[in-house]
Motif scaffolding. Structure first.
Motif, short mmCIF file in Angstrom:
data_model
loop_
_atom_site.label_atom_id
_atom_site.label_comp_id
_atom_site.label_asym_id
_atom_site.label_seq_id
_atom_site.Cartn_x
_atom_site.Cartn_y
_atom_site.Cartn_z
N ALA A 1 -6.88 128.41 127.42
CA ALA A 1 -7.05 128.11 126.00
C ALA A 1 -8.53 128.00 125.64
CB ALA A 1 -6.32 126.80 125.65
N SER A 2 -9.31 127.38 126.52
CA SER A 2 -10.76 127.27 126.28
C SER A 2 -11.41 128.64 126.19
CB SER A 2 -11.42 126.48 127.43
OG SER A 2 -10.97 125.17 127.46
N GLY A 3 -11.01 129.54 127.10
CA GLY A 3 -11.60 130.87 127.10
C GLY A 3 -11.32 131.61 125.81
N ALA A 4 -10.08 131.54 125.34
CA ALA A 4 -9.71 132.25 124.11
C ALA A 4 -10.45 131.68 122.90
CB ALA A 4 -8.20 132.18 123.91
N VAL A 5 -10.41 130.36 122.73
CA VAL A 5 -11.06 129.73 121.58
C VAL A 5 -12.57 129.82 121.70
CG1 VAL A 5 -11.40 127.55 120.36
CG2 VAL A 5 -9.13 128.16 121.20
N GLY A 6 -13.10 129.62 122.91
CA GLY A 6 -14.54 129.64 123.11
C GLY A 6 -15.15 131.00 122.84
N LEU A 7 -14.47 132.07 123.27
CA LEU A 7 -14.99 133.41 123.03
C LEU A 7 -15.06 133.71 121.54
CD1 LEU A 7 -16.01 135.99 124.38
CD2 LEU A 7 -13.64 136.82 124.42
N LEU A 8 -14.02 133.32 120.81
CA LEU A 8 -14.01 133.53 119.35
C LEU A 8 -15.11 132.71 118.69
CD1 LEU A 8 -12.68 134.68 116.81
CD2 LEU A 8 -11.10 132.73 116.85
N ALA A 9 -15.26 131.43 119.12
CA ALA A 9 -16.30 130.57 118.55
C ALA A 9 -17.69 131.11 118.86
CB ALA A 9 -16.15 129.15 119.08
N TYR A 10 -17.87 131.63 120.07
CA TYR A 10 -19.19 132.15 120.47
C TYR A 10 -19.55 133.38 119.65
CZ TYR A 10 -22.89 134.09 123.40
OH TYR A 10 -24.07 134.60 123.84
N LYS A 11 -18.60 134.28 119.46
CA LYS A 11 -18.87 135.49 118.67
C LYS A 11 -19.19 135.12 117.22
CE LYS A 11 -18.29 138.61 121.85
NZ LYS A 11 -19.44 139.41 122.32
N THR A 12 -18.46 134.15 116.69
CA THR A 12 -18.73 133.70 115.32
C THR A 12 -20.11 133.07 115.23
OG1 THR A 12 -16.37 133.27 114.98
CG2 THR A 12 -17.90 132.22 113.44
N LEU A 13 -20.43 132.20 116.21
CA LEU A 13 -21.73 131.53 116.23
C LEU A 13 -22.86 132.54 116.37
CD1 LEU A 13 -23.40 128.91 116.37
CD2 LEU A 13 -23.08 128.96 118.83
N MET B 1 -10.15 122.28 122.14
CA MET B 1 -11.33 121.48 121.80
C MET B 1 -12.51 121.84 122.70
SD MET B 1 -10.52 119.77 119.20
CE MET B 1 -11.93 118.68 119.09
N GLN B 2 -12.23 122.09 123.98
CA GLN B 2 -13.32 122.49 124.87
C GLN B 2 -13.88 123.84 124.47
OE1 GLN B 2 -13.94 121.72 129.32
NE2 GLN B 2 -12.80 123.63 129.32
N GLY B 3 -13.03 124.74 124.00
CA GLY B 3 -13.50 126.04 123.54
C GLY B 3 -14.44 125.90 122.35
N PRO C 1 -14.52 125.08 135.61
CA PRO C 1 -14.33 126.50 135.26
C PRO C 1 -14.97 126.87 133.92
CG PRO C 1 -12.28 125.29 135.00
CD PRO C 1 -13.22 124.37 135.70
N ALA C 2 -14.98 125.93 132.97
CA ALA C 2 -15.55 126.24 131.66
C ALA C 2 -17.06 126.44 131.73
CB ALA C 2 -15.22 125.12 130.67
N ALA C 3 -17.74 125.55 132.46
CA ALA C 3 -19.20 125.65 132.57
C ALA C 3 -19.60 126.90 133.34
CB ALA C 3 -19.75 124.40 133.24
#
Length: 276
Positions: free
Chosen positions: A99-111, A163-165, A202-204
């Protein structure tokens, strides 16, 4: 210039090793530090993300006993019993990481798109707003610490992973948001931070790999500086994790987040006025 770049990189690594364990945004504060040292917004963002790989190593070594127990439950894992006692933490870490990977990748691209459009002062002010948001979340979570839940569930994994994403955004504290969500869900403070820090590994590591893949190599001009920063974040992270876990129980970090956030917003407004 080479000596200055190396020194800045090492200091950034030391700050990462300290800030990662606190419920304040390590990424946001290190990005502010790098901006103050003259880095461009996109370069500062990528380097602050890259440094998470160092603290991933520190957390893995510190929690090696916990990780061993989780991995030992792997042969017994079955979908039908995924969130039962023995397999619950393994399932929690797996689902939350996905879940972190999916949300984080979207957030990173947006950012990444937002950062390219913002002026330097606007970017600093944005970090300030997110820091204040983190502080409000921490303050609210303090009032909802129920402490009667022990076994992670699928809902916990999805919520905490999401939330971690979102914590890939500078100014949003990874440990603050994940531990805060677990507190909302009824976990004790010690269990919330333990699960949060296990999930950070794994997230870091993924954040560091993402930056390397995007930049095609280490995210600074001098590879020596990148390696030195990574090493300092890993060493300082390992040396400080136990001490700082104890500090977390005594200090109101929500106020720290809000205070730094207000200063960042004021500084960003000043920079915008100066640029005009």
């Amino acid at each position: 210039m080479a000596e200055k770049s190396l020194l800045v990189a090492i200091v950034a690594g030391i700050l990462q090793g300290i800030f990662e364990w606190l419920p304040i945004s390590s990424e946001g504060n290190i990005t502010l530090f790098l901006r103050a040292m003259g880095s461009q917004p996109d370069a500062a963002l990528r380097f602050s993300l890259f440094l998470h790989a160092g603290t991933a190593v520190a957390a893995a070594v510190y929690y090696r006993g916990e990780l061993k127990g989780v991995l030992e439950s792997l042969p017994d894992w079955r979908p039908s019993s995924a969130f039962q006692t023995r397999q619950a933490e393994l399932s929690f870490l797996t689902v939350a990481t996905l879940a972190s990977g999916a949300v984080g990748l979207l957030a990173y691209k947006t950012l990444d798109a937002v950062v390219s459009e913002l002026a330097g002062g606007g970017f600093v002010a944005l970090i300030g707003v997110l820091l204040i948001g983190t502080g409000i979340l921490l303050r609210t979570a303090d009032r909802f610490e129920l402490g009667n839940r022990e076994t992670p569930t699928l809902v916990d994994a999805l919520l905490v992973g999401a939330m971690q994403g979102l914590a890939i955004l500078p100014g949003v504290s990874r440990s603050g948001t994940t531990a805060g969500t677990l507190l909302f869900r009824g976990y004790s403070g010690s269990d919330a931070f333990r699960l949060s820090f296990l999930l950070s590994i794994p997230a870091a590591a993924g954040a560091g790999v993402l930056v390397v893949l995007e930049t095609g190599g280490l995210p600074v001009v001098a590879p020596t500086a990148a390696v030195a920063a990574l090493a300092s974040s890993a060493i300082i992270g390992y040396l400080t994790i136990d001490m700082l876990l104890r500090v977390v129980e005594r200090v109101s970090f929500w106020a720290v987040c809000v205070g730094i956030g207000v200063l960042a917003i004021l500084g960003g407004i000043f920079l915008l006025e100066f640029q005009v």
